[in-house]
Design an enzyme around this catalytic site. Sequence first.
Site, PDB file in Angstrom:
ATOM      1  N   PHE A  93       0.835  -1.193   0.000  1.00 37.50           N
ATOM      2  CA  PHE A  93       0.000   0.000   0.000  1.00 37.50           C
ATOM      3  C   PHE A  93       0.874   1.249   0.000  1.00 37.50           C
ATOM      4  O   PHE A  93       2.038   1.223   0.404  1.00 37.50           O
ATOM      5  CB  PHE A  93      -0.947   0.022   1.207  1.00 37.50           C
ATOM      6  CG  PHE A  93      -0.261   0.080   2.551  1.00 37.50           C
ATOM      7  CD1 PHE A  93       0.030   1.301   3.154  1.00 37.50           C
ATOM      8  CD2 PHE A  93       0.092  -1.082   3.216  1.00 37.50           C
ATOM      9  CE1 PHE A  93       0.657   1.356   4.389  1.00 37.50           C
ATOM     10  CE2 PHE A  93       0.721  -1.037   4.455  1.00 37.50           C
ATOM     11  CZ  PHE A  93       1.001   0.181   5.049  1.00 37.50           C
ATOM     12  N   CYS A  94       0.287   2.355  -0.481  1.00 41.22           N
ATOM     13  CA  CYS A  94       0.924   3.670  -0.402  1.00 41.22           C
ATOM     14  C   CYS A  94      -0.096   4.632   0.197  1.00 41.22           C
ATOM     15  O   CYS A  94      -0.939   4.209   0.993  1.00 41.22           O
ATOM     16  CB  CYS A  94       1.459   4.123  -1.762  1.00 41.22           C
ATOM     17  SG  CYS A  94       0.229   4.231  -3.074  1.00 41.22           S
ATOM     18  N   TRP A  95      -0.033   5.901  -0.136  1.00 35.66           N
ATOM     19  CA  TRP A  95      -0.921   6.867   0.511  1.00 35.66           C
ATOM     20  C   TRP A  95      -2.366   6.729   0.052  1.00 35.66           C
ATOM     21  O   TRP A  95      -3.290   6.572   0.860  1.00 35.66           O
ATOM     22  CB  TRP A  95      -0.415   8.286   0.262  1.00 35.66           C
ATOM     23  CG  TRP A  95      -1.379   9.375   0.650  1.00 35.66           C
ATOM     24  CD1 TRP A  95      -1.832  10.381  -0.140  1.00 35.66           C
ATOM     25  CD2 TRP A  95      -2.006   9.573   1.926  1.00 35.66           C
ATOM     26  NE1 TRP A  95      -2.708  11.196   0.548  1.00 35.66           N
ATOM     27  CE2 TRP A  95      -2.830  10.712   1.831  1.00 35.66           C
ATOM     28  CE3 TRP A  95      -1.962   8.889   3.138  1.00 35.66           C
ATOM     29  CZ2 TRP A  95      -3.600  11.200   2.877  1.00 35.66           C
ATOM     30  CZ3 TRP A  95      -2.725   9.370   4.206  1.00 35.66           C
ATOM     31  CH2 TRP A  95      -3.524  10.502   4.069  1.00 35.66           C
ATOM     32  N   GLY A  98      -2.142   4.621  -5.127  1.00 39.48           N
ATOM     33  CA  GLY A  98      -1.799   5.198  -6.414  1.00 39.48           C
ATOM     34  C   GLY A  98      -0.610   4.544  -7.082  1.00 39.48           C
ATOM     35  O   GLY A  98      -0.418   3.323  -7.008  1.00 39.48           O
ATOM     36  N   ILE A 122      -3.351   3.891   2.570  1.00 44.40           N
ATOM     37  CA  ILE A 122      -3.428   4.102   4.012  1.00 44.40           C
ATOM     38  C   ILE A 122      -4.422   5.213   4.354  1.00 44.40           C
ATOM     39  O   ILE A 122      -4.918   5.289   5.485  1.00 44.40           O
ATOM     40  CB  ILE A 122      -2.040   4.401   4.606  1.00 44.40           C
ATOM     41  CG1 ILE A 122      -2.079   4.264   6.142  1.00 44.40           C
ATOM     42  CG2 ILE A 122      -1.554   5.772   4.174  1.00 44.40           C
ATOM     43  CD1 ILE A 122      -0.739   4.370   6.803  1.00 44.40           C
TER      44      ILE A 122
END
Length: 343
Positions: A93-95, A98, A122
């Site tokens: 996962f990233c922010w 994306g 996240i």
Amino acid sequence: MYRDITLNDLLEQKKREPHTTIDVRSPSEFKESTIPGSINIPVFTDEERAEIGTLYKQVSKDVATKRGLEIFSAKLPTFIEEFKHIDTSMTVFCWRGGMRSKTAATVLDLMGIHANRLSGGIRTYRQWIVKELESATFKPDLFVLNGYTGSGKTILLHKLAKDGYPVIDLENLAGHRGSIFGQIGLEPNNQKKFDSLLLHEIEKVNDRPFVFIEGESKRIGKVLVHPFLYDKKENGVQIFIHLPVEERVKIILDDYDPKTSPDKFIDAFKMIKKRIHVPIANEIEIALDENNFNEAVKLLLEHYYDPRYKYSTTNEQREKNKIIQANTIDDAYGQLIELIKTF
């Protein structure tokens, strides 16, 4: 091909089987807050992320994307190798779910390593945390450990946890001991990280009949304790630990180890110096300058912390108070175990 999964899917999978979540954001983003238990395998370092961000804002998206691919391509072997050591199913996962997590999941898939990607990143997890805490209820009764500064409350919590009793260590979750000296030797957490860790701990103990907790104020370092838990704490069984001042000085010196960072102690003392009677403040300052931490701590306890604590506890629900009068921390723990058998 990798699969996008929802947060609910991820949480259910983590309940069913060992599952690793990998935060592919930069180290500073990971440090600020992440999903508890996650590991950090960043697509970009902090410096690389800053460079790409500058290109995006000042030049163009295409130039920033091209530079990002150049940077990431150079580190692909090392990046892939880190994932090969993970022996469970995994989700990256990233922010916001994306490009970084998409790039990571795609590359892993090409190398025969399957990883899910968290839809919404996240940010979705943070929104869920806020919603859960807004509607949270804390079911267990609380045994609340109180006492003058240095009474070993955290030590007692650790002993209880080691012996299998349910515990929530708020200071540990906050990364702060609660006093003006409280962050020395620690890394204070922000509210986002505290909230995530707190909800994780609550889920572990919410079906227990009782939980031990320390008698903290509403603010611990940089974070605030949520009303549902703070109110429950205020109405719990209040246990007061009394130890001789010499024992408390020893506990504080063992915990803070001021000889390793004397300048930080002097800086912290300067923040409260004006609140202490001038002759005593001068004695403390001299003791600190001479690295006589035993004397400095003793004076701080007797002339600053203890009087403030007496004031703060005058309005407690005295009918619930339980007193433990002990000579050592081990003695206090033995009495504590005997006390809870009476409930």
